[in-house]
Design an enzyme around this catalytic site. Structure first.
Site, short mmCIF file in Angstrom:
data_model
loop_
_atom_site.label_atom_id
_atom_site.label_comp_id
_atom_site.label_asym_id
_atom_site.label_seq_id
_atom_site.Cartn_x
_atom_site.Cartn_y
_atom_site.Cartn_z
N ASP A 35 1.07 -1.39 -0.08
CA ASP A 35 0.03 0.68 -0.21
C ASP A 35 1.06 1.57 0.05
O ASP A 35 1.95 1.15 0.09
CB ASP A 35 -1.11 0.26 1.06
CG ASP A 35 -1.97 -0.48 1.52
OD1 ASP A 35 -2.37 -1.15 -0.06
OD2 ASP A 35 -2.19 -0.97 2.02
N LYS A 57 -3.13 2.90 -1.87
CA LYS A 57 -4.83 3.95 -1.75
C LYS A 57 -4.13 5.48 -1.48
O LYS A 57 -3.64 4.96 0.04
CB LYS A 57 -5.74 3.56 -0.92
CG LYS A 57 -6.50 2.54 -1.61
CD LYS A 57 -7.34 1.82 -0.77
CE LYS A 57 -7.74 0.19 -0.65
NZ LYS A 57 -8.62 -0.19 0.49
N MET A 171 -7.66 9.35 9.36
CA MET A 171 -8.09 9.54 8.41
C MET A 171 -8.97 10.09 8.93
O MET A 171 -10.54 11.07 8.08
CB MET A 171 -8.96 8.41 8.03
CG MET A 171 -8.34 6.71 7.39
SD MET A 171 -9.18 5.73 6.77
CE MET A 171 -10.01 4.84 8.54
N1 SAH Z 1 -3.94 0.58 9.68
C1 SAH Z 1 -3.13 1.30 9.42
C2 SAH Z 1 -4.56 2.80 9.65
C3 SAH Z 1 -4.22 2.35 8.03
S1 SAH Z 1 -6.00 3.75 8.18
C4 SAH Z 1 -2.28 1.87 11.48
O1 SAH Z 1 -3.11 0.51 12.00
O2 SAH Z 1 -2.02 2.71 11.70
C5 SAH Z 1 -4.97 5.27 7.53
C6 SAH Z 1 -4.72 6.49 8.20
O3 SAH Z 1 -4.05 6.11 9.25
C7 SAH Z 1 -4.31 7.53 8.53
O4 SAH Z 1 -5.60 7.87 7.59
C8 SAH Z 1 -3.67 8.35 8.63
O5 SAH Z 1 -5.09 8.68 9.92
C9 SAH Z 1 -3.52 6.84 10.09
N2 SAH Z 1 -1.78 6.78 9.69
C10 SAH Z 1 -1.02 5.77 9.30
N3 SAH Z 1 0.00 6.36 8.86
C11 SAH Z 1 0.64 7.58 10.12
C12 SAH Z 1 0.90 7.93 9.99
N4 SAH Z 1 2.96 7.12 9.49
N5 SAH Z 1 1.20 8.99 10.77
C13 SAH Z 1 -0.12 9.14 11.37
N6 SAH Z 1 -1.01 8.99 10.68
C14 SAH Z 1 -1.21 8.01 10.25
#
Ligand code: SAH
Length: 509
Positions: A35, A57, A171
């Site tokens: 991803d 995405k 998100m």
């Molecule tokens: N499965 C992922 C989340 C996926 S949804 C997890 O457990 O982290 C995608 C959202 O994750 C983004 O919109 C943001 O809100 C958050 N996100 C993912 N990586 C991030 C990062 N390095 N810093 C801040 N937010 C992050």
């Protein structure tokens, strides 16, 4: 025989926050399906021949729909592949990992889940915000901010959320004004501390704090865009005390690493530990000498030499591979004393079973000459296998002292193909620091950069807009001759010392 799909958490961004299990599975994968949020550096853990499929995405911009991703995983598994489905953070935290697992289950295909470090916890942690803390919060809720809270169909129980100590929204940047308004409507006080952390755990991390009522405006003004997590609750107050990552000495600095691809890793890791973002653009690659005969002959008669001098780890590597080719090992050097220019060369020798008899105190040719001062060299037969382009001072001085010196080109360096484009891209994006670890890295960078970009670097280094870090005096001379202003050179000419002096120079250590 059908294969298996591993739904693997890649962690939040810092490539070291991947699990041991994930890294083993990557190393064993036939196919990696990844991803936008999975750090691309992790793909390097998969075998070079593994297929890599991007299905990212990013916001509304979908490379592939979820149904198609599900189908792809099923097809690959049915075709017998071992598949790593690499997802940012944890696969089961707002990652649609459950849907992908269901699709596999429905078709009777095998899968396993490898949890990862979620950004919902790690993002706040790298900003100094614990999601629970006995002094502040005994409960935490993870909430999607993706649902439009103004919609009647919202499944989020805002009234319940308003009563929970810590809320973490993922998100949630686009809908932030609505989210904050809803929470306040349902009784969350407007002065509740709140924060946003963008690109948490990476050198690009940015965080802002405010209170619930003003967070949307603060975020807008700071230009915070996705991906970011939003934290609401008094735990945010701890950030002042517990913020650590953004205080690392090289935090956020983009550092150009110009060494060979093989040698870059060590420097990059050291830089990353201090919060920097290493940008690897190898300006040299090591090749066999144009004429391999002299090295062959020298190795065939190793027993004739009294002293073998090594002036780089590359020289050690070249000497030993020629020895191996001739069926020889470290014992072939038993009759000679061995001198090493510095600790990296000595370490390369030690790895091959040789403890250097002589090492320089200052790691340049002149230092090696000094180390040999007390040695009797008249009529000594000296072998010096080294870079084809090296300086003459070492053999000349030893000859003056009566030694019979044979200089043998053991390798040569050149600029790797494709590096001009990579360098242009890195320089145009902007770098804060450039590291030079050998004269050849300077000469080649200049050549690869081209006139205009080089002139810009000259100006930027003079103004201090770009910091030039050089490993030692010879490299610095070459850099100055190329018009660059050298800002720092460590006392000891090693990678460790270079990184230490950078940390001190940048002044936050
Ligand atoms: N499965 C992922 C989340 C996926 S949804 C997890 O457990 O982290 C995608 C959202 O994750 C983004 O919109 C943001 O809100 C958050 N996100 C993912 N990586 C991030 C990062 N390095 N810093 C801040 N937010 C992050």
């Amino acid at each position: 025989m059908s294969g298996k799909v591993y739904l693997v958490g890649a962690g939040p961004g810092d490539p070291e926050l991947i699990t041991l299990k994930a890294s083993r599975l990557l190393a064993e994968a036939d196919t990696v399906v990844y991803d936008f949020l999975a750090n691309p550096e992790l793909l390097a853990l998969a075998p070079p021949e593994a297929e890599r499929i991007y299905v990212g995405k990013k916001g509304g911009d979908h490379t592939m729909g979820q149904e198609d991703i599900n189908d792809l995983l099923c097809q690959l598994a049915a075709g017998g592949k071992t598949v790593v489905r690499l997802k940012g953070g944890d696969p089961f935290v707002f990652g649609r990992g459950g849907e992908e697992a269901s699709a596999l289950f429905k078709r009777g295909l095998a899968f396993e889940v490898v949890p990862g470090v979620t950004s919902a916890i790690a993002g706040p942690a790298y900003a100094g915000i614990p999601v629970t803390d006995r002094r502040h919060a005994t409960e935490v809720a993870f909430v999607t901010g993706h649902e439009d809270p103004s919609k009647d169909s919202s499944t989020i129980n805002w009234a319940a959320l308003a009563g929970i100590h810590t809320l973490v929204f993922l998100m949630g940047i686009k809908n932030l004004p609505n989210i904050c308004a809803r929470l306040m409507e349902h009784g969350k006080p407007g002065d509740t501390p709140a924060a946003c952390v963008r690109w948490g755990t990476t050198p690009a991390q940015r965080s802002v704090t405010s209170d619930l009522a003003h967070l949307p405006e603060v975020v807008r003004q700071a230009g915070i865009k996705p991906p970011a997590v939003t934290i609401v609750g008094s735990v945010v107050e701890l950030k002042d005390e517990l913020g650590w990552f953004e205080n690392l000495p090289l935090f956020g600095k983009r550092v150009l690493v110009t060494r060979t691809r093989n040698q870059a890793g060590k420097l990059s890791r050291a830089l990353r530990r201090l919060g920097a973002e290493p940008v690897e653009v190898p300006t040299i690659e090591v090749l066999p000498p144009s004429d391999p005969e002299p090295l062959r002959r020298a190795v065939a008669s190793l027993a004739d030499y009294d002293l073998v001098m090594l002036t780089s780890a590359n020289g050690v590597q070249a000497l030993f591979s020629e020895m191996a080719r001739q069926g020889l090992d470290a014992r072939a050097l038993a009759g000679a004393r061995v001198a090493a220019i510095g600790p990296a060369t000595a370490a390369a020798l030690a790895e091959r079973g040789i403890q250097a008899d002589i090492t320089a105190r200052v790691f340049v040719a002149e230092g090696l000459i000094k180390a040999l001062e007390s040695h009797h060299l008249a009529a000594a037969r000296v072998l010096l296998p080294r870079a084809a382009q090296a300086r003459p001072v070492l053999p000349e001085t030893l000859r003056r002292r009566g030694a019979e010196v044979e200089v043998v080109p053991a390798y040569r360096t050149q600029a790797p193909a494709g590096s001009a484009d990579k360098l242009a891209e890195a320089l145009d994006q902007g770098v804060d620091i450039i590291t030079f670890t050998a004269s050849s890295t300077v000469t080649n960078l200049r050549e690869l950069a081209g006139r205009q970009r080089h002139q810009r670097l000259v100006a930027a280094s003079a103004e201090g807009a770009v910091t030039i870090a050089s490993i030692g005096p010879i490299t610095s001379d070459t850099a100055r001759a190329a018009g660059l202003t050298v800002h720092l050179e460590p006392e000891a000419y090693t990678i460790e010392a270079l990184v230490d002096s950078l940390a001190r120079h940048c002044g936050r250590s």
